[in-house]
Design a protein around this motif. Structure first.
Motif, short mmCIF file in Angstrom:
data_model
loop_
_atom_site.label_atom_id
_atom_site.label_comp_id
_atom_site.label_asym_id
_atom_site.label_seq_id
_atom_site.Cartn_x
_atom_site.Cartn_y
_atom_site.Cartn_z
N ALA A 119 0.84 -1.20 0.00
CA ALA A 119 0.00 0.00 0.00
C ALA A 119 0.87 1.25 0.00
O ALA A 119 0.62 2.20 -0.76
CB ALA A 119 -0.92 0.00 1.22
N LEU A 120 1.90 1.23 0.80
CA LEU A 120 2.77 2.41 0.87
C LEU A 120 3.50 2.62 -0.45
O LEU A 120 3.63 3.75 -0.92
CB LEU A 120 3.80 2.25 1.99
N TYR A 123 1.44 4.36 -2.80
CA TYR A 123 0.90 5.63 -2.35
C TYR A 123 1.49 6.79 -3.14
O TYR A 123 2.68 7.02 -3.15
CB TYR A 123 1.19 5.80 -0.86
N GLY B 112 -13.74 2.70 2.16
CA GLY B 112 -12.74 2.94 1.11
C GLY B 112 -11.76 1.78 1.04
O GLY B 112 -10.68 1.83 1.61
N GLY B 114 -9.43 0.39 -0.87
CA GLY B 114 -8.39 0.41 -1.91
C GLY B 114 -7.14 -0.24 -1.37
O GLY B 114 -7.21 -1.24 -0.64
N LEU B 116 -4.93 0.81 0.90
CA LEU B 116 -4.80 0.89 2.34
C LEU B 116 -5.93 0.16 3.04
O LEU B 116 -5.69 -0.58 4.01
CB LEU B 116 -4.77 2.36 2.76
N ASP B 138 -17.45 0.49 0.23
CA ASP B 138 -16.84 1.23 -0.86
C ASP B 138 -17.93 1.74 -1.79
O ASP B 138 -19.07 1.25 -1.77
CB ASP B 138 -15.86 0.34 -1.63
N ALA B 139 -17.58 2.73 -2.57
CA ALA B 139 -18.55 3.32 -3.49
C ALA B 139 -18.40 2.75 -4.89
O ALA B 139 -19.35 2.77 -5.68
CB ALA B 139 -18.38 4.84 -3.52
N ASP B 140 -17.25 2.23 -5.20
CA ASP B 140 -16.96 1.75 -6.55
C ASP B 140 -17.63 0.39 -6.80
O ASP B 140 -17.33 -0.58 -6.12
CB ASP B 140 -15.43 1.63 -6.70
N VAL B 143 -15.52 -2.68 -7.03
CA VAL B 143 -14.94 -3.19 -5.79
C VAL B 143 -16.00 -3.88 -4.94
O VAL B 143 -15.71 -4.86 -4.25
CB VAL B 143 -14.32 -2.02 -4.98
N MET B 156 -21.86 1.57 -0.23
CA MET B 156 -22.07 2.71 0.67
C MET B 156 -23.54 2.87 1.08
O MET B 156 -23.82 3.39 2.16
CB MET B 156 -21.59 3.99 0.01
N PRO B 176 -10.01 8.37 -0.89
CA PRO B 176 -9.19 9.50 -1.35
C PRO B 176 -9.60 10.76 -0.59
O PRO B 176 -10.74 10.86 -0.11
CB PRO B 176 -9.56 9.62 -2.83
N PRO B 177 -8.69 11.71 -0.47
CA PRO B 177 -8.95 12.91 0.34
C PRO B 177 -10.24 13.64 -0.06
O PRO B 177 -10.95 14.15 0.80
CB PRO B 177 -7.72 13.78 0.10
N ALA B 179 -13.04 12.60 -0.95
CA ALA B 179 -14.28 11.99 -0.47
C ALA B 179 -14.37 11.94 1.04
O ALA B 179 -15.42 11.66 1.60
CB ALA B 179 -14.41 10.57 -1.04
N ALA B 199 -6.98 9.71 5.39
CA ALA B 199 -6.89 10.62 4.26
C ALA B 199 -6.26 11.94 4.71
O ALA B 199 -6.54 12.41 5.81
CB ALA B 199 -8.28 10.87 3.68
N PRO B 200 -5.41 12.50 3.90
CA PRO B 200 -4.77 13.77 4.26
C PRO B 200 -5.73 14.94 4.13
O PRO B 200 -5.60 15.77 3.24
CB PRO B 200 -3.61 13.88 3.27
N1 LIG Z 1 -1.76 3.87 0.36
C1 LIG Z 1 -1.08 4.38 1.36
O1 LIG Z 1 -0.08 3.85 1.79
C2 LIG Z 1 -1.51 5.61 2.01
C3 LIG Z 1 -0.70 6.19 2.92
C4 LIG Z 1 -1.10 7.34 3.57
C5 LIG Z 1 -2.31 7.86 3.26
N2 LIG Z 1 -3.10 7.30 2.36
C6 LIG Z 1 -4.40 7.86 2.10
O2 LIG Z 1 -5.37 6.89 2.33
C7 LIG Z 1 -6.39 7.04 1.41
C8 LIG Z 1 -6.57 5.76 0.64
O3 LIG Z 1 -5.38 5.42 -0.02
P1 LIG Z 1 -5.35 4.23 -1.03
O4 LIG Z 1 -3.97 4.12 -1.52
O5 LIG Z 1 -5.97 3.04 -0.40
O6 LIG Z 1 -6.31 4.76 -2.20
P2 LIG Z 1 -7.13 3.89 -3.26
O7 LIG Z 1 -7.48 4.80 -4.36
O8 LIG Z 1 -6.39 2.65 -3.53
O9 LIG Z 1 -8.44 3.49 -2.52
C9 LIG Z 1 -9.49 4.40 -2.27
C10 LIG Z 1 -10.79 3.62 -2.24
O10 LIG Z 1 -11.83 4.48 -1.80
C11 LIG Z 1 -12.97 4.25 -2.63
N3 LIG Z 1 -13.79 5.45 -2.65
C12 LIG Z 1 -13.62 6.55 -3.41
N4 LIG Z 1 -14.58 7.46 -3.13
C13 LIG Z 1 -15.39 6.89 -2.22
C14 LIG Z 1 -16.55 7.33 -1.56
N5 LIG Z 1 -17.08 8.54 -1.78
N6 LIG Z 1 -17.13 6.51 -0.68
C15 LIG Z 1 -16.59 5.30 -0.43
N7 LIG Z 1 -15.48 4.84 -1.02
C16 LIG Z 1 -14.89 5.63 -1.92
C17 LIG Z 1 -12.42 3.90 -3.97
O11 LIG Z 1 -13.36 3.14 -4.68
C18 LIG Z 1 -11.19 3.08 -3.60
O12 LIG Z 1 -11.50 1.73 -3.47
C19 LIG Z 1 -6.03 8.20 0.54
O13 LIG Z 1 -6.66 9.36 1.05
C20 LIG Z 1 -4.57 8.31 0.70
O14 LIG Z 1 -4.12 9.64 0.55
C21 LIG Z 1 -2.72 6.16 1.72
#
Ligand SMILES: NC(=O)c1ccc[n+]([C@@H]2O[C@H](COP(=O)([O-])OP(=O)(O)OC[C@H]3O[C@@H](n4cnc5c(N)ncnc54)[C@H](O)[C@@H]3O)[C@@H](O)[C@H]2O)c1
Ligand SMILES: NC(=O)c1ccc[n+]([C@@H]2O[C@H](COP(=O)([O-])OP(=O)(O)OC[C@H]3O[C@@H](n4cnc5c(N)ncnc54)[C@H](O)[C@@H]3O)[C@@H](O)[C@H]2O)c1
Lengths: 287, 287
Positions: A119-120, A123, B112, B114, B116, B138-140, B143, B156, B176-177, B179, B199-200
């Motif tokens: 995941a990281l 990111y 969410g 994804g 993480l 999740d909303a997608d 997924v 959702m 994602p930030p 949402a 989310a940041p």
């Molecule tokens: N991946 C990391 O290591 C990491 C590290 C720090 C912060 N983050 C933060 O964590 C969050 C998720 O990161 P990620 O890498 O898993 O992103 P990702 O895009 O892989 O996953 C996001 C998930 O959220 C879902 N989503 C989008 N909009 C939505 C909504 N309105 N309602 C419900 N679900 C919704 C998407 O379908 C997707 O499955 C981000 O905000 C990212 O900035 C991630």
DNA sequence: ATGCGTTTGTGAACGTGTGCACAAAGATGG
DNA sequence: CCATCTTTGTGCACACGTTCACAAACGCAT
């Protein structure tokens, strides 16, 4: 048997001593440093919307802090505002970036490419601020061949070479807890001086090495604590014995030790417990 | 134009006000609460090795804190130690668990799924402390069908039903930030009163709702700051103009605003910069 | 120039957190 | 039952962080 602090000081996140000594050198309080990235994020957003200036009040709202605090924070950086107007967004973005060291390139290695490591690696917000993934490392031969986020996962054997040749000073640990200290030692030995630890382990490092930890489990437990309070749920009336001063308490303590003794399982009455405030502890304390 | 705090107070992690008011109710300082999980982890390890008692000195070393601090922390919970002996491990595990609310079951939802979200769903250390994943959301549509860690990812739309029917009071946001605030609002509306946000984004919530955030990017930036300090690298000598008091600085500010104006790209001289201390800012401040 | 409204920068008061150092409490051995 | 040794629990002093409140600084209009 004086327990002198062993020379490798265990400088974890919540240890003000070491960290403060460093930052006080030129006078930026640790609490302020921790907020600068927050301000930077808010400012970047403004910058993208081409907002030229911003007042402390507006920016504070965007960053979720008190405006006086924000002004005081900025005052440690210098006088970058204009009275009656506010702060120049672009200029402030640059100043904070510079102060945080974001104008240079920071290569990082991620060790332990499992669920979290993947995941990281994927990111995006990672690279967006000058942090570049120099390498992904793992010990498992099954993982080593694969790629994550376009990067190949390399074997731990290459750790030292990579750290030295690419001047890596920041390492991220996402291994299981049992391996964390070992990995940490190798990273430090190779020359890494800042570590971000996701494993639920207390890392011990030499002076001069910073460790910060991210611990999901701790965060949840803190939330649970407050949640319990909100439910008006005084955490199960304390045994009168323990509040009583004097010999009564001592006797209770003695009993506890005598009773439990060996490898008794978790104090029994632990399970579901539908938040009933009455929750006697006779199970754990057979007095 | 008095800027009265809007009724939804933005209570983020580093805001002592709200959090403290809650915990001070029965007198446990926030800093202590944050360390209790640490002690608990160390104690659990001792318990598994069937260690019956432990001194504050030993336990403090295991948890990476000062022993006086540990004793003071425990003193807020009550007098659970025995002078000349130490603390009964099993008993203390129970007391801390109870204080943290870990003797009850805490269902959580993760929103969410994804990168993480998947990692978190698979995280074992989750359930180990009374936290149970009640649902993945999740909303997608792509997924929603799938499963993660044996649990189905649900849409959702079901959020409200799940939260209400399963009495979920803790929500984890890994969207994602963009949402995050929306998701947060829906969670709160449905009845969630504690949120862990990955989310940041600065979340705004009503009073009575706790928000804690985990922000990888911020942690890295803090490390970078200290790293820069260690390199003896005073962050690029400040322009003399900005240190000077009086009208000179004002003029500089004026120039900055006049110059940058619109959507100028990042202050040019931003790139690699092989940590040379000399890094003038004429590029950003054409004075 | 001058005055007026706005916003910064900071002194000062206060609350919180940390760590020292030690008296009191209890264990242990005779 | 007393002496001695260990370890807790906490009073105290100090460092750090937060917030208030306001004078000084600045832009702008006249
Ligand atoms: N991946 C990391 O290591 C990491 C590290 C720090 C912060 N983050 C933060 O964590 C969050 C998720 O990161 P990620 O890498 O898993 O992103 P990702 O895009 O892989 O996953 C996001 C998930 O959220 C879902 N989503 C989008 N909009 C939505 C909504 N309105 N309602 C419900 N679900 C919704 C998407 O379908 C997707 O499955 C981000 O905000 C990212 O900035 C991630
Ligand atoms: N998954 C999460 O959401 C999550 C959340 C919080 C904390 N954590 C912690 O993060 C760490 C990683 O979690 P995960 O779910 O990714 O675990 P994981 O088991 O999926 O991944 C661990 C990886 O580390 C590698 N590894 C093991 N020993 C190693 C060694 N000595 N050197 C190098 N690599 C080694 C393994 O091969 C594996 O690829 C764990 O400590 C976990 O407690 C995970």
């Amino acid at each position: 048997m004086a327990i002198g602090r062993p020379s490798p000081s265990s400088s974890q996140t919540p240890d003000p001593g070491a960290a403060r000594r460093t930052s006080r050198a030129r006078g930026i309080p640790e609490a302020t440093v921790a907020r600068l990235p927050l301000y930077l994020r808010a400012l970047t957003a403004l910058s993208e919307r081409s907002v030229p200036t911003v007042s402390s009040e507006e920016l504070a709202a965007a960053a979720g802090v008190n405006s006086a605090k924000l002004r005081k924070d900025f005052s440690y950086l210098g006088s970058y505002g204009t009275r009656g107007v506010g702060y120049d967004v672009e200029y402030l973005v640059y100043q904070i970036s510079r102060e945080l060291g974001l104008t240079q390139d920071w290569p990082v290695v991620i060790v332990g490419i499992g669920n979290l490591g993947h995941a990281l690696a994927n990111y995006g917000g990672f690279a967006s601020r000058g942090f570049r993934v120099a390498a992904l490392l793992d010990a498992d031969p099954n993982v080593v061949g694969s790629t994550a986020a376009g990067l190949p996962v390399r074997h731990m054997d290459e750790l030292e070479d990579i750290v030295v040749s690419q001047h890596v000073s920041i390492g991220v640990i996402t291994t299981p807890p049992g391996a964390a200290q070992l990995v940490c030692d190798r990273l430090v030995e190779a020359g890494v001086t800042s570590i971000l630890n996701f494993a639920p382990t207390v890392l011990t490092v030499p002076d001069g090495v910073d460790v910060r930890k991210v611990d999901l489990s701790i965060e949840l437990q803190i939330l649970a604590f407050h949640e319990q309070r909100k439910a008006g749920d005084e955490p199960a009336g304390d045994s009168v014995l323990d509040r009583a001063p004097g010999p009564v308490r001592a006797a209770a303590a003695k009993l506890r030790r005598a009773a439990g003794g060996g490898k008794s399982a978790e104090p029994a009455k632990n399970a579901p417990a539908a938040q009933g405030p009455e929750d006697d502890l006779s199970a754990v304390m057979p007095a």
